[in-house]
Write a protein that holds these residues in place. Sequence first.
Motif, PDB file in Angstrom:
ATOM      1  N   ASN A   1       0.829  -1.202   0.000  1.00 42.65           N
ATOM      2  CA  ASN A   1       0.000   0.000   0.000  1.00 42.65           C
ATOM      3  C   ASN A   1       0.868   1.258   0.000  1.00 42.65           C
ATOM      4  O   ASN A   1       0.575   2.235  -0.705  1.00 42.65           O
ATOM      5  N   ASP A   2       1.975   1.230   0.765  1.00 40.98           N
ATOM      6  CA  ASP A   2       2.875   2.385   0.802  1.00 40.98           C
ATOM      7  C   ASP A   2       3.474   2.656  -0.578  1.00 40.98           C
ATOM      8  O   ASP A   2       3.593   3.816  -1.002  1.00 40.98           O
ATOM      9  N   ILE A   3       3.860   1.594  -1.267  1.00 45.86           N
ATOM     10  CA  ILE A   3       4.424   1.752  -2.610  1.00 45.86           C
ATOM     11  C   ILE A   3       3.391   2.343  -3.553  1.00 45.86           C
ATOM     12  O   ILE A   3       3.679   3.266  -4.330  1.00 45.86           O
ATOM     13  N   MET A   4       2.174   1.817  -3.491  1.00 42.47           N
ATOM     14  CA  MET A   4       1.117   2.293  -4.379  1.00 42.47           C
ATOM     15  C   MET A   4       0.798   3.760  -4.123  1.00 42.47           C
ATOM     16  O   MET A   4       0.480   4.507  -5.055  1.00 42.47           O
ATOM     17  N   GLU A   5       0.903   4.172  -2.890  1.00 38.38           N
ATOM     18  CA  GLU A   5       0.650   5.573  -2.538  1.00 38.38           C
ATOM     19  C   GLU A   5       1.651   6.501  -3.217  1.00 38.38           C
ATOM     20  O   GLU A   5       1.328   7.636  -3.583  1.00 38.38           O
ATOM     21  N   ARG A   6       2.877   6.012  -3.383  1.00 38.32           N
ATOM     22  CA  ARG A   6       3.939   6.870  -3.912  1.00 38.32           C
ATOM     23  C   ARG A   6       4.035   6.848  -5.439  1.00 38.32           C
ATOM     24  O   ARG A   6       4.732   7.682  -6.020  1.00 38.32           O
ATOM     25  N   LEU A   7       3.373   5.899  -6.076  1.00 40.19           N
ATOM     26  CA  LEU A   7       3.443   5.829  -7.535  1.00 40.19           C
ATOM     27  C   LEU A   7       2.708   7.002  -8.168  1.00 40.19           C
ATOM     28  O   LEU A   7       1.660   7.434  -7.682  1.00 40.19           O
ATOM     29  N   GLU A   8       3.279   7.498  -9.256  1.00 36.88           N
ATOM     30  CA  GLU A   8       2.653   8.602  -9.971  1.00 36.88           C
ATOM     31  C   GLU A   8       2.028   8.073 -11.255  1.00 36.88           C
ATOM     32  O   GLU A   8       2.712   7.488 -12.098  1.00 36.88           O
ATOM     33  N   VAL A   9       0.725   8.272 -11.392  1.00 37.55           N
ATOM     34  CA  VAL A   9       0.017   7.833 -12.589  1.00 37.55           C
ATOM     35  C   VAL A   9      -0.055   9.003 -13.556  1.00 37.55           C
ATOM     36  O   VAL A   9      -0.698  10.009 -13.284  1.00 37.55           O
TER      37      VAL A   9
END
Length: 376
Positions: free
Chosen positions: A253-261
């Motif tokens: 979840n932490d990784i997904m929060e930081r990804l930029e779409v």
Amino acid sequence: MKLNFNIQPLSSWMKVSKEPLLIAGPCSAETEEQLVATAHLLAATGRVSALRAGIWKPRTRPGEFEGIGSIGLEWLKRAKAETGLPVAVEVATAKHVEEALAAGVDILWVGARSTANPFTVQEIADALKGHDVPVIVKNPVNPDLSLWIGALERINNAGITKLAAIHRGFSSHEKSAFRNEPMWDLAISLKTHAPDLPIICDPSHICGNRELIPYIAQKALDLDMQGLIIESHIDPSVAWTDAKQQLTPSALNDIMERLEVRKAAAGTTEVKDKLAELRAGIDKIDDLLIQKVAERMQIVEKIGNYKKENGITILQVNRWEEILNKRITYGSALKLSKEFTEKFLELIHSESIRKQTEIMNKDGVAGSQQEHLTHA
């Protein structure tokens, strides 16, 4: 050449909880408690669109854990009932397909080892006929685009229109930081051949360790891949398979929060106009590049004729080394990577060798023995 897959848009058969699309779950279903507990934690993030878990595990060597088997399908049914998440499993035989569908599995995937074998893929395709189920196909173990396309075509020809590909990297003899080399160019080639085919990236199998997953995940999104499939375990330290590449649901979840779409296409008129201006500059330079390469090849032909008239061999090792050293140094000064400059020069050199070989053998002598000199 464009490929004409008869497929439905990803959005019509896969509900995206939150961008980007995320399929997640343990590498292997180990126990009912492990699977269900992991599923609940993943569902709680609000980011996961489907739960994945390996039920049948094709392993490299016998004696390793090869999956819990059919009983795991019952655990998936429970996880699905309690969390509301659709479930996905890998299938490698017709029997796997039949059992998974009978258990209400929502998404099937074809693994890299299976994709590498057209007989296996055809067996799976035959078992899928008459079923309206989403199928996602991993790239083969080795870097073979035709094999990947062939597997997708076999599944599509079976009537499967809810179809997508998974880019999980390729086996390579070269040692690197990755478990499987990304070889992004092959995924880009597939996208070029089939623009409407969704491609989902599998950072877990590309990386082989959890530390690199954020980098690969962002790279995949930047290359306009439609989503991610990532392995997640309630406690990776005790996982029965691929412990190093699995993440806890919280870490995921932490990784997904930081990804930029980022957007696949330009938005405002101002942005479109600016991109059009910059691309026009690239077009002019590309035209000039091709023109200059053509002029170079004209000189190559003259050299080839001169070598033929004077009985000189095609390959001049000292000259080739001189070109490499000088051009790589020059490229580095212009902020071009050594790897790029070397590959670019090797491609031009290969074509130069081919042209000179043709000239040398205009009298009909076979030139195949010369071809191996390309990368000497």
